[in-house]
Design an enzyme around this catalytic site. Structure first.
Site: not given
Ligand SMILES: NC(=O)c1ccc[n+]([C@@H]2O[C@H](COP(=O)([O-])OP(=O)(O)OC[C@H]3O[C@@H](n4cnc5c(N)ncnc54)[C@H](O)[C@@H]3O)[C@@H](O)[C@H]2O)c1
Length: 455
Positions: A291-292
């Site tokens: 994600c990040v």
């Protein structure tokens, strides 16, 4: 399901009366709806089991034959999914792992938990989403609810998903319901499981919002309604960019504090005593996971299309990418200072998952560190009780198949703590020649010693 007579149910919302299928609401509220979760990876599989536990009959759909075979053979491949629960689900007959089938496509509720990676040019790759939408459009029937849960840029549900689904001849929010509900998942957390986390829901219209909210209310503590799917997509971007920027910020501050002779750990702990206006982020070797490092660039790409720049996103990405070389530089400098010859000292990376207490190695900062150490002639292996063997890695193919080593003959070795899983005996690491700690892992556990170097 197909053929069921459609009755309409009228709600008096703030914007007037809206009409939704009473059949579908009844099926959802009585847990008799059939649900398909498409994409049974890290988020889809636990979600599918949560829905089965809630009482729904669930199709766990994936394109990967090996995953379906593993599920049918009761071999969970996602860390944290218990074999005993999967067995119970399979035995009940209400949890059906499958590849694309007509029956799955015609489910009352279809949730899309598909991968949304970046391609080699940092451009959103929505191919899995398009492929699944094409498949669904060939089977779509009146009264179905389709919800996208994958992380993506604002506009995807309306501009990409809706037109493909409407090729079926059916119209969203009139004939079928379409919504976006960003998945929220705290990998490795026992306190915050899928069913404990509030969910944000946006629909392409009022009817879609109503039905989607009714569905999420069956298995979450709170449903937060937003005006449309674009806002719900923006919520996910906001959450992940907030995280990326703050991690990058605290890592940059650590560099500055180190030069100034300030103890970063002490400064952060003291700042965290402020009961308002501060949120604690801890420095580390860089951000990882699916994600990040990826999601912020979805917004940056979308922003460029409307002539805007996302400077914070680009900067956070750059700071993150530079961390591995800074850490390796400090490791080599400290080795020289201590008279350790790195090319004659076996290095062991402690923890290759991208964060503590999980087994997910995707985009882990361990790999750029390992590659850089190898590039200067250092022999590197790893110890990670949660990752016995390295899977295929998108950007680091050279490490595929490498196995976790035992922590023996430590006095001959140098260690680099990248991810501090709780299962490791940190006190025993003091036997090594030197312990390079990228996460304040030793200090957090009250362990000190002359062989520990925070890098
Ligand atoms: N992992 C997390 O912690 C997390 C948290 C929140 C949101 N998300 C988002 O959820 C989405 C899924 O992430 P993930 O971590 O579960 O990814 P994943 O790669 O673990 O799982 C995706 C699954 O989809 C399957 N798949 C790929 N193409 C397919 C297709 N065309 N049809 C059917 N199945 C297909 C893959 O085989 C895989 O099993 C992403 O958008 C991600 O950003 C992930």
């Amino acid at each position: 399901m197909q053929g069921r007579k459609q009755q309409r149910h009228r709600f008096g919302g703030s914007g007037g009366t809206i009409s939704v299928s009473k059949n579908l609401l009844d099926l959802i509220q009585n847990r008799r709806a059939q649900v398909a979760v498409v994409g049974c990876g890290y988020v889809g599989l636990p979600l599918a089991l949560t829905l089965w536990r809630t009482g729904f009959r669930v199709f766990a759909v994936d394109i990967d034959k090996e995953k379906i075979a593993a599920l049918r053979a009761c071999r969970p491949y996602v860390w944290g999914v218990e074999e005993s629960e999967l067995k119970q689900a399979l035995n009940s007959g209400d949890f059906v792992p499958t590849q694309y089938t007509d029956e799955a496509a015609k489910s009352d509720v279809v949730l899309l938990c598909l991968p949304t990676p970046l391609d080699e040019n940092n451009i959103p790759d929505l191919s899995a989403l398009r492929q699944t939408a094409e498949w669904l459009s060939q089977h779509l029937r009146k009264g179905q609810l389709i919800v996208l849960e994958s992380t993506t840029y604002p506009g995807t549900t309306e501009e990409v998903l809706r037109p493909i689904l409407e090729r079926s001849g059916l119209t969203a929010d009139r004939d079928f319901y379409l919504a976006y509900a960003p998945h929220r998942y705290d990998p490795g957390s026992k306190e915050r499981r899928i069913g404990d986390i509030p969910r944000v829901v946006g629909g392409v219209g009022d009817a879609s919002l109503e039905v989607a909210c009714a569905f999420y209310e069956t298995f979450t503590p709170k449903v937060v309604r937003v005006s449309n799917t674009q806002t719900a997509e923006a919520v996910k971007m906001l959450e992940n960019i907030f995280r990326a920027v703050n991690i990058a910020l605290v890592n940059e501050l650590k560099e500055v504090f180190m030069k100034l002779g300030v103890d970063t750990y002490e400064a952060i702990e003291a700042a965290a005593t402020k009961p308002f206006g501060f949120m604690k982020f801890t420095p580390g070797p860089g951000f990882g996971g699916h994600c990040v490092p990826v999601d912020p660039f979805y917004l940056a790409w979308r922003a460029k299309q409307v002539g805007m720049e996302c400077d914070f996103v680009e900067l956070a990405g750059r700071i993150n990418r530079q961390l591995a070389s800074k850490i390796v530089w400090r490791i080599l400098t400290e080795c020289a200072r201590r008279g350790i010859n790195p090319s004659q000292t076996p290095f062991v990376i402690i923890g290759v998952a991208y964060k503590p207490n999980i087994a997910d190695t995707r985009e882990s900062p361990a790999f750029p560190i390992m590659r850089l150490l190898r590039s200067v002639g250092v022999s590197v292996c790893y110890h990670d009780p949660l990752v016995p063997k390295l899977p295929k890695l998108r950007l680091y193919p050279e490490f595929e198949g490498m196995a976790s080593v035992e922590l023996d003959r430590l006095s001959e070795k140098a260690l680099v703590i990248v991810s501090d899983h709780d299962v490791v005996d940190y006190r025993s690491l003091l036997r090594a020649q030197v312990v390079f700690d990228t996460r304040f892992a030793m200090r957090k556990r009250g362990i000190s010693g002359a062989t520990i170097v925070e890098v």
